[in-house]
Design a protein around this motif. Structure first.
Motif, PDB file in Angstrom:
ATOM      1  N   VAL A   1       0.828  -1.256   0.054  1.00 42.01           N
ATOM      2  CA  VAL A   1       0.025   0.190   0.046  1.00 42.01           C
ATOM      3  C   VAL A   1       0.779   1.262   0.053  1.00 42.01           C
ATOM      4  O   VAL A   1       0.473   2.106  -0.944  1.00 42.01           O
TER       5      VAL A   1
ATOM      6  N   THR B   1       2.412   1.585  -3.370  1.00 36.46           N
ATOM      7  CA  THR B   1       1.661   1.990  -4.535  1.00 36.46           C
ATOM      8  C   THR B   1       1.136   3.311  -4.439  1.00 36.46           C
ATOM      9  O   THR B   1       0.944   4.241  -5.385  1.00 36.46           O
ATOM     10  N   LEU B   2       0.864   3.742  -3.286  1.00 33.80           N
ATOM     11  CA  LEU B   2       0.585   5.081  -3.067  1.00 33.80           C
ATOM     12  C   LEU B   2       1.537   6.203  -3.415  1.00 33.80           C
ATOM     13  O   LEU B   2       1.382   7.222  -3.880  1.00 33.80           O
TER      14      LEU B   2
ATOM     15  N   GLN C   1       1.551   6.316  -7.236  1.00 32.82           N
ATOM     16  CA  GLN C   1       0.370   6.889  -7.822  1.00 32.82           C
ATOM     17  C   GLN C   1       0.690   8.642  -7.549  1.00 32.82           C
ATOM     18  O   GLN C   1       0.485   9.527  -8.310  1.00 32.82           O
TER      19      GLN C   1
ATOM     20  N   SER D   1      -1.573  -0.397 -14.800  1.00 35.40           N
ATOM     21  CA  SER D   1      -1.607  -1.437 -13.656  1.00 35.40           C
ATOM     22  C   SER D   1      -1.663  -2.720 -14.360  1.00 35.40           C
ATOM     23  O   SER D   1      -2.541  -3.204 -15.158  1.00 35.40           O
TER      24      SER D   1
ATOM     25  N   THR E   1      -5.673   4.380  -2.743  1.00 35.26           N
ATOM     26  CA  THR E   1      -5.220   3.897  -3.940  1.00 35.26           C
ATOM     27  C   THR E   1      -6.425   4.080  -4.784  1.00 35.26           C
ATOM     28  O   THR E   1      -6.256   4.254  -6.117  1.00 35.26           O
TER      29      THR E   1
ATOM     30  N   ASN F   1      -7.399   7.731  -5.504  1.00 35.36           N
ATOM     31  CA  ASN F   1      -6.303   8.302  -6.607  1.00 35.36           C
ATOM     32  C   ASN F   1      -6.478   8.249  -7.889  1.00 35.36           C
ATOM     33  O   ASN F   1      -6.392   8.850  -8.898  1.00 35.36           O
TER      34      ASN F   1
END
Length: 532
Positions: free
Chosen positions: A120, A123-124, A127, A139, A161, A164
């Motif tokens: 997480v 990935t954040l 982004q 993705s 996520t 975003n």
């Protein structure tokens, strides 16, 4: 021409010692990177391949333009935790059909690609990089959703996520999902909230709940294909925009989607044929001392990363502990701030604030090369205004709107880390050399402070002071802070975007600057109140 004349000699004994220390650190990084590439391990990878599937990195390789670079980001996410190194995600910036994209691929060999706290966090961050630099997101989805035993750490922050993805779409930044396998629960929202969705015949399965959970919740009997298969979503639900025959076909379709995006970069380099530095990149291994208490000249680093080693230094005789000046890197204009002797005084802070303002006036990105122990302390410097001058530098960094890139090459401690645009100050990218160290202050100094405070507290209360015990605690704290300041620890927390080989610095920065110019580069027109 203002080409730098480097006096660094890689043949000296000191340079050889430094280079060996750096080489040893790089070897440790290679071991950790191998763990990230290995994913769930040999057995999991073999099982994955037996199903006729490609690994996450193989999918990325096929997606990228032939012979184009790929800048992998945060490969050490999760280091030091109970999660697999890499955060169960492979991610970075690559070129697809001539378009620079952010690529985020679940690693299905690690618990079916399910998301853990490191996933997480990583990935954040990816982004955010895509948002700031206007990079389309691709993705590569194969995810079992949340790693349920860690749900308390991912359920609430993980929702961002999905938010975003919708905000990126609203900002006109394309989002593309290629679904390679199961995409369950939260994983189902990755394609559900993407602009373009590709699914694969008899491979892609997208549902909020799989057949066992549906039966438990509703009593309904269903099979995976009718519940969430590619055929159903292509023909019935409409979730699938494109129907692929196999993984290679899905990647082909993904590339065609990118080709039709009609994307154009906001800016480019000033020259398309930049000259290389006049000095060898290999020299960068030996410049930073093995003992960071020893000084080094950052101009030796600058001379080996900027075009033609050409550097126009700004205020070279004033505030000489900070080198500031103008250069080009792979043809892109940059303003550079580089710590020369570690400590920042009032003069350096004021010089930095002015230089940052000038960079904003000329819409020039800034590169910060860290080697600072912080702002100078002591009665003379407090009376001379070090607080307000340091605040001036931090004010300028905070409100500057041109893109910033930070590279930690030596020490990066205390408020000096802030003034040089550390992670909290929102640089577009942060990279670290293996030699770097970062914490609230040096480990030895911090441990000495805790010892002194405990001793003073005991004396003030009239209590006996256990000298031996306090010294043992001091040593333990020093060892703890030394360990916590290491690049791998900070990279494991995604406090940087990657630990890089010093020899790759010019290439990495070139890719970062190119990505940055997908978005407009615009300087600030106002700053906070500067205390004079």
């Amino acid at each position: 021409m203002t080409a730098l004349s480097s006096t660094f000699d890689p043949a000296t004994d000191e340079a050889r010692v430094n280079a060996q220390a750096m080489t040893d650190q790089l070897a440790e990084l290679d071991e950790q990177l191998a763990l990230a590439v290995a994913g769930g391990g040999d057995r999991a990878v073999a099982r994955h391949r037996s199903r006729g599937k490609l690994t996450a990195r193989e999918r990325i390789d096929l997606l990228l333009d032939r012979d184009s670079p790929f800048l992998e980001l945060a490969p050490f996410a999760g280091y030091g935790s109970r999660f697999t190194v890499g955060g169960s995600v492979a991610a970075g910036i690559g070129v697809v059909e001539g378009v620079e994209c952010m690529i985020i691929a679940n690693d299905p060999t690690v618990k079916g690609g399910s998301s853990n706290p490191s996933s997480v966090t990583k990935t954040l961050r990816m982004q955010e990089i895509a948002r700031q630099n206007h990079l389309p997101i691709i993705s590569l989805v194969e995810s079992g959703g949340a790693d349920l035993p860690t749900q308390k750490d991912i359920f609430i922050p993980g929702g961002a996520t999905f938010r975003n993805l919708t905000q990126l779409s609203a900002a006109g930044i394309p989002t593309i999902a290629l679904v390679f396998g199961n995409s369950t629960a939260g994983g189902a929202y990755l394609p559900g909230m993407s602009d373009h969705v590709v699914m694969i015949e008899e491979r892609s399965k997208v549902f909020l709940a799989g057949p066992p959970l549906v039966k438990a919740a509703t009593g309904e009997e269903s099979d995976a294909e009718s519940l969430g298969g590619a055929s159903m979503h292509a023909r019935t639900s409409g979730l699938a925009d494109y129907y692929a025959l196999d993984e290679q076909d899905a990647i082909r379709i993904g590339r065609r989607i990118v080709a039709r995006l009609n994307r154009h970069k906001a800016g480019g380099p000033s020259t398309t044929s930049p000259l290389p530095p006049r000095y060898a990149a290999d020299d960068l291994l030996g410049i930073v001392p093995a003992d960071l208490k020893n000084p080094f000249d950052p101009r030796d680093v600058i001379a080996r990363i900027v075009d033609d080693s050409d550097f126009d230094e700004f205020k070279p005789l004033y505030g000489s502990s900070l080198a500031t000046g103008w250069a080009q890197l792979h043809g892109f204009p940059v303003g550079i701030l580089a710590n020369a002797r570690g400590v920042l005084f009032s003069e350096e802070a004021q010089k930095a604030a002015q230089f940052i303002q000038l960079a904003n006036r000329s819409n020039t990105p800034l590169l910060f090369l860290h080697n600072t122990t912080g702002f100078m302390v002591g009665k003379e410097y407090e009376q001379g205004g070090i607080i307000k001058h340091g605040a001036m530098m931090i004010n300028a960094v905070s409100n500057s709107t041109v893109p910033h890139i930070s590279v930690l090459i030596g020490n990066s401690y205390g408020a000096g880390h802030y003034g040089m645009c550390g992670r909290a100050f929102d640089p577009r990218f942060v990279f670290t050399w293996p030699s770097a160290r970062s914490s609230v202050m040096g480990a030895q100094q911090l441990a000495e402070v805790t010892y002194s405070v405990s001793r003073a507290s005991a004396l003030a209360q009239g209590k006996p002071f256990d000298e031996e015990g306090a010294r043992a605690i001091q040593q333990a704290i020093e060892e703890q802070i030394s360990a916590e300041s290491l690049p791998l620890v900070l990279s494991g927390l995604v406090y940087d975007d990657g630990i890089i080989d010093p020899r790759d610095t010019r290439t990495v920065l070139g890719i970062a600057l190119s990505a940055i110019h997908n978005a407009p580069v615009e300087g600030a027109t106002s700053f906070g109140v500067f205390r004079m």
